[in-house]
Design an enzyme around this catalytic site. Structure first.
Site, mmCIF file in Angstrom:
data_model
loop_
_atom_site.group_PDB
_atom_site.id
_atom_site.type_symbol
_atom_site.label_atom_id
_atom_site.label_comp_id
_atom_site.label_asym_id
_atom_site.label_seq_id
_atom_site.Cartn_x
_atom_site.Cartn_y
_atom_site.Cartn_z
ATOM 1 N N ASP A 151 68.136 -1.146 -11.723
ATOM 2 C CA ASP A 151 67.412 -2.452 -11.610
ATOM 3 C C ASP A 151 68.055 -3.585 -11.299
ATOM 4 O O ASP A 151 68.589 -4.456 -11.973
ATOM 5 C CB ASP A 151 66.620 -2.693 -13.189
ATOM 6 C CG ASP A 151 65.605 -1.512 -13.502
ATOM 7 O OD1 ASP A 151 65.613 -0.379 -12.913
ATOM 8 O OD2 ASP A 151 64.853 -1.906 -14.471
ATOM 9 N N LYS A 215 59.633 -4.875 -9.626
ATOM 10 C CA LYS A 215 59.569 -5.035 -11.086
ATOM 11 C C LYS A 215 59.395 -6.655 -11.268
ATOM 12 O O LYS A 215 59.902 -7.603 -10.736
ATOM 13 C CB LYS A 215 60.889 -4.503 -11.687
ATOM 14 C CG LYS A 215 60.956 -4.906 -13.268
ATOM 15 C CD LYS A 215 62.301 -4.255 -13.692
ATOM 16 C CE LYS A 215 62.604 -4.842 -14.979
ATOM 17 N NZ LYS A 215 63.826 -3.961 -15.620
ATOM 18 N N LYS A 251 56.610 -1.919 -11.769
ATOM 19 C CA LYS A 251 57.395 -2.172 -13.235
ATOM 20 C C LYS A 251 57.060 -3.451 -14.016
ATOM 21 O O LYS A 251 58.038 -4.292 -13.502
ATOM 22 C CB LYS A 251 58.812 -1.716 -13.375
ATOM 23 C CG LYS A 251 59.245 -1.724 -14.644
ATOM 24 C CD LYS A 251 60.539 -1.324 -14.718
ATOM 25 C CE LYS A 251 61.313 -1.600 -16.252
ATOM 26 N NZ LYS A 251 62.774 -1.093 -16.244
#
Lengths: 315, 280, 483
Positions: A151, A215, A251
């Site tokens: 991430d 995300k 996300k």
């Protein structure tokens, strides 16, 4: 170089690509998200939705005070969220700082969680303020320690000052490093990008650069995964799919604390990107407290009584 | 006394900035208050009305788009031109109506002043009758009055000049274009005023003036589908019902007025409300 | 994990228990419910269930209502200070808020509109109209240019079936605030919320005769329009009936406002925020089943984005949920009546016959009741009937343009002029288009928004006058300077 045939790696081609995107009207996007929030779902679907939401959770601890003990507890819970009910699925992944990746991987394996991934926050998370060699080294560290998902944060400073090509190149470099070892999630920190136009632009930039997931947030900045921001990102993955036939995941992270919020997210997914996205491989929810609320709602559906926090485990 | 023979004027219609004769070839006789012949003005026909409406419609876009400041100046220019030719108007009023010189001069003076009064409204009417509406939501919402389009009017018989100005000025000051039927008995003021218009800066087609008979022209005006509004101030009250019923075919806005005031301008304006979201 | 076949939304029906519908209703005259003589059934258009029987007012009932309104006007209402009048309107607003759910359920049952709309739009806005106008009652001297502070007297008000209670509020609130008394006739197929409103008037202790409600059909409406005891007519409905009314009052001193039909253009420029524009298109034509006079029924697309917009529109339309109006998840409910459904079918058949291409959202329509799937026609030109006539249903005609002026010209090429939409992210283009559009309401980058503070009404054959805001108020005050 060609990126889905959309960008050739030059600043000019990137600017043309981003410049071709339509704008987002904030009030209209807010209204659409609010309308979708009024949908209520069937009881049978709700049970399914709760389990789906559990399997989509990236169970997260990202604190300066994280310890081996804390991470191990989190991993145990990730594999068997409700030790009294083994029909509860495991979560999608645990999400930790990269010095905890090895610990997490080892403990997951130990408790039978080989199927649960480890996501490492990377590239000088959460601010992204480090030199490129440090970001690469940071990522390589995580990969070497066993991270199956990276991430990364984007350089919001570069983005806001219009140096899109720098943001693009960073994502390309990290993606190259991830190779086949790990999925790449690209964090925008939408609370710092502020406008939906920027969220849309960042989404298309990251997808073209090779993101597997886009995300919303680090969880360190508010506002984070608001419904309209997720809506805009879901519209982006839907449109990107029609351009490239590639499905990119989404996300939301930060601010999704209860079952109602999680189900609203699933409604957004279903209505915007479509039911194909209702899978942990294309939708994840970054959260910590959410999991216990999902478990309590699940208990309530089984027993008919409202549950008590005494019956769910704390981390 | 000179033995010189006068050069008499042929009074024609005023359509699209020029002075055509009526296509019908008809005229009628206007006599002085003492009964002597003065002129044979045109007896306008339905087709003349049609031509005037076409001119007015074509002129609307441009006139409507002109800035309020510009429209105000053009109305003021009309006042200037009228002032400069006041002797002619005084003479014509006296000749046709038999009014005293003092009375005729008073009417011309009031006409000039009335034009100046309406000229000043051009850039004020919107701010006084518009609105910023505080709606319950993230929207910027405002209402502005806009010109209606093509308006027809029947000018009152008397006073033939001031009555005409009271019809013309409030209709055009907002951006409407106009087809007006002049006083039947005293059309000279109107046709001379057309010369004032032609020599001022009013674009062609903005004001079109017909002469003729009310009972003939008013029903055609009422039923014309490309006329948006109709000022029937100059029409006998007993005729109003028939005209209003006929005007219902395209829901014409039909009014008659008793005084000169801003309501007279607003009567031939449409309120437009605009919504726009407020967001990043 | 197994993925279920579909992610089903619950049927989440609103409870009917909150409303009690009498088997038969009379009229509300002089503060009391009085029995009617003849009755006709009112049905739930979603099920064809007979909900109740509504009285058909004839001359005697209309006379009685006008007489009651006149008496209330001369003896009570015109003598009361604005300050006191306003308090009655505040009371009404509050009681409507208190009983909002009851009104919403009843509206949905009687009209067929989705409960989400009656609950979130119709009823709250109706209450807001009373709240807004309540505050005007003691401030009429500030109401603007060219108006007096004097009411007309007795107002006869005739309202349509598409927003029954909301249209009642648009009519009754300004009339009462300005000191007029009212004889109101709700639409034949949707009288129930008006009759419930009569109960609100009783609870608010509104003086008898200030509001009178007579039910019936077009014949009752004609009695009101032609009644010599009425000073002011306010009508919302079709342009056809509007013209009949305009002719009928031509020989009378009655003041008239008309809120009539429309064929609004929704113009999408190539720089629009496409996703929000698609939402705006959907909201513009499918809100309230398209039973909206200001519906964006002509989509005017810039050609270079037409394919993209249409593709997205179809995807979005496939997500529209049509069905049980009482279900909180329903987006599009029932067509209000058999007659309206027949009209929609007739006009869409004309669209087919004239060579336009029909596409309807894939959806299952209930077997009972009156339904029509959200539909678009592409390949429509200005010369098609479906581009000119008001369909008043969930049917969108799609046209295209090449240059901005061409888009505007097509938008304005109609005898109507009620509303228009324009979508562009460029400020100057929005303002340019807004200025060019010959319509009383222009929604820029939004559509179908309403507010009591915001004047609403049309140019050309869409009507006379405005409702809402300061401009709407003036319609209930005597004009100065003109007859």
């Amino acid at each position: 170089m060609s990126f889905y045939g959309l960008v050739d790696g030059t600043d000019t081609s990137l600017k043309n690509y981003l410049g071709s995107l339509s704008g987002v009207d904030q009030v209209g996007a807010d209204a659409r998200a609010a309308m979708l929030a009024t949908r209520s779902i069937k009881t049978t679907s709700k049970r399914w939705a709760i389990d789906m939401a559990i399997s989509m959770v990236d169970l997260t601890t990202l604190e300066g005070a994280d310890t081996v003990g804390k991470v191990q507890a989190l991993c145990t819970k990730a594999v068997r969220p409700d030790p009294t009910d083994l029909t509860v699925p495991s979560v999608g992944a645990v999400c930790v700082y990269n010095d905890m990746v090895a610990t997490a991987r080892k403990h997951l394996d130990l408790v039978g969680g080989q199927h649960v991934g480890v996501a490492a926050v990377s590239t000088a998370f959460p601010s992204g303020r480090a030199s490129m060699p440090v970001k690469l080294r940071d990522t390589r560290d995580a990969l070497d320690a066993g991270a199956s998902e990276i991430d990364m944060v984007i350089d919001r400073g570069a983005f806001l000052s219009g140096h899109y090509i720098d943001v693009f190149n960073e994502i390309v470099a990290i993606k190259e490093l991830c190779g086949t070892r790990a999925h790449l999630k690209v964090i925008f920190e939408t609370g710092e990008l502020v406008t939906y136009d920027n969220v849309r632009k960042a989404s298309f930039l990251a997808m073209a650069a090779g993101a597997d997931f886009i995300k919303t947030s680090t969880g360190k900045i508010a506002p984070a995964a608001t419904a309209p921001v997720v809506l805009v990102m879901l519209e982006a993955v839907r449109d990107f799919y029609s351009m490239t036939q590639q499905r990119i995941g989404v996300k939301p992270a930060g601010g999704i604390r209860n079952t109602k919020d999680a189900i609203k997210q699933l409604v957004l997914v279903n209505e915007t990107a479509g039911p194909e996205w209702l899978t942990p491989s294309l939708f994840r929810i970054g959260a910590s407290a959410l999991l216990n609320d999902l478990l309590m709602q699940r208990m309530k559906m089984d027993t008919g009584y409202y549950a008590s926090p005494a019956y769910v485990t704390i981390d | 006394m000179s033995n010189r023979i006068d050069v008499k004027k042929t009074y024609k219609l005023f359509i699209n900035g020029v002075f055509p004769r009526t296509e019908s070839g008809r005229t009628y006789e206007v006599k002085s208050a003492k009964g002597s012949f003065i002129a044979n003005p045109c007896l306008a026909s339905r087709k003349d009305l049609k031509d005037a409406v076409v001119a007015a419609r074509a002129a609307h876009h441009g006139w409507n788009k002109a800035t309020a400041y510009n429209k105000g100046q053009i109305l003021y220019r009309l006042a200037e031109m009228l002032e400069g030719r006041r002797a002619q108007f005084v003479d014509e009023i006296i000749a046709v109506t038999g009014a005293t010189k003092a009375k005729a001069e008073k009417e011309v003076s009031e006409s000039v002043d009335r034009l100046v009064w309406y000229a000043g409204w051009s850039d004020k009417i919107s701010s006084l009758s518009g609105a910023l509406n505080p709606v319950a939501g993230p929207y910027y919402n405002f209402t502005i009055p806009e010109s209606m389009g093509v308006v027809a009017a029947i000018a009152p018989e008397t006073p033939s000049l001031l009555g005409l100005i009271d019809v013309i000025a409030p209709i055009i000051v907002s951006g409407n274009t106009l087809v007006v039927l002049a006083s039947s008995k005293a059309p000279l003021s109107a046709m001379s005023f057309a010369e004032v218009i032609a020599t001022s800066d009013v674009p062609a087609g903005v004001i079109n003036i017909l002469t003729g008979m009310k009972d003939e022209i008013a029903p055609w005006m009422a039923s014309h589908m490309d006329i948006d509004g109709f000022d029937i101030t100059g029409l006998a009250t007993k005729k109003h019902a028939e005209i209003r019923a006929s005007g219902a075919e395209n829901l014409k806005r039909i009014f008659a007025f008793k005084s000169h005031d801003p309501a007279r301008i607003l009567a031939f304006m449409e309120a437009k409300t605009v919504w726009h979201p407020i967001g990043l | 994990m197994e993925t279920p076949v579909s992610f089903d939304y619950a049927s989440a029906p609103e409870s009917r228990a909150i409303v009690s519908i009498k088997p038969k209703y009379g009229h509300f005259i002089a503060g009391k419910f009085v029995a009617g003589s003849k009755h006709f059934p009112t049905i739930n258009p979603a099920t064809e269930e007979v909900l109740s029987h509504i009285a058909l007012a004839g001359k005697a009932e209309v006379d009685a209502a006008v007489k009651a309104a006149r008496k209330a006007y001369t003896t009570t209402w015109s003598k009361m200070s604005g300050k006191e009048r306003g308090k009655y309107l505040f009371r009404i607003a509050r009681i409507m808020q208190e009983r909002a759910r009851e009104f919403a359920v009843l509206e949905t049952l009687d009209n067929g509109k989705p409960i989400r709309e009656s609950r979130d739009v119709d009823i709250p806005l109706a209450a807001a109209h009373f709240f807004y106008h309540a505050g005007w009652a003691d401030k009429l001297e500030f109401a603007g240019l060219g108006t007096s502070t004097k009411p007309h007297g007795v107002a006869g008000q005739i309202i349509p079936w598409n927003f029954p209670l909301l249209m009642l509020a648009w009519k009754v609130a300004p009339a009462l605030a300005t000191g007029n008394t009212v004889v109101l006739k709700p639409a034949e197929s949707t009288s129930l919320t008006a009759l419930l409103f009569a109960e609100v008037c009783q609870q608010a202790e509104l003086p008898a005769g200030v509001v009178n409600i007579v039910t019936g059909d077009g014949s009752t409406g004609a009695l009101i329009v032609n009644h010599p005891g009425i000073d002011k007519i306010a009508f919302t409905g079709s342009t056809e009936v509007g013209k009949i009314i305009a002719r009928a009052v031509a020989s009378t001193p009655k003041s008239v406002t008309l809120e009539l039909g429309g064929k609004a253009a929704n113009i999408i420029f190539d720089d629009a925020a496409i996703d929000e524009a698609v939402e705006g298109i959907v909201n513009g034509i499918f809100f309230n089943q398209g039973h909206v006079c200001c519906a964006g029924s002509r989509l005017i697309l810039q050609e270079n984005v037409a394919d993209e917009v249409l593709e997205k529109l179809k995807v979005r339309m496939a997500k529209i949920r049509i069905g049980d109006p009482m279900d909180k998840n329903t987006d599009v409910g029932a067509i209000n009546s058999k007659e309206q459904l027949a009209k929609i079918i007739e006009l869409t058949a004309a669209g087919d016959a004239e060579g336009a291409q029909r596409w309807s959202a894939p959806c299952e329509l209930p077997s009972k009741g009156f339904w029509f799937a959200p539909t678009i026609f592409t390949g429509v030109t200005q010369a098609h009937r479906i581009a000119r006539e008001e369909i008043f249903g969930p049917v969108l005609s799609v046209l295209t343009f090449r240059t901005p002026q061409e888009g505007i010209d097509k938008a304005n090429n109609t005898p109507f002029g009620l509303s228009a939409g324009v979508w562009s992210e460029k400020g100057s283009r929005i303002l340019w288009a807004t200025q060019q559009l010959r319509a009383g309401v222009v929604w820029a980058n939004t559509f179908n928004k309403f507010d009591p503070t915001s004047p609403f009404g049309g140019y050309k054959e869409s009507g006379w006058g405005r409702e809402g805001g300061r401009h709407g108020l003036s319609a209930y005050l005597k004009g100065v300077g003109h007859e």
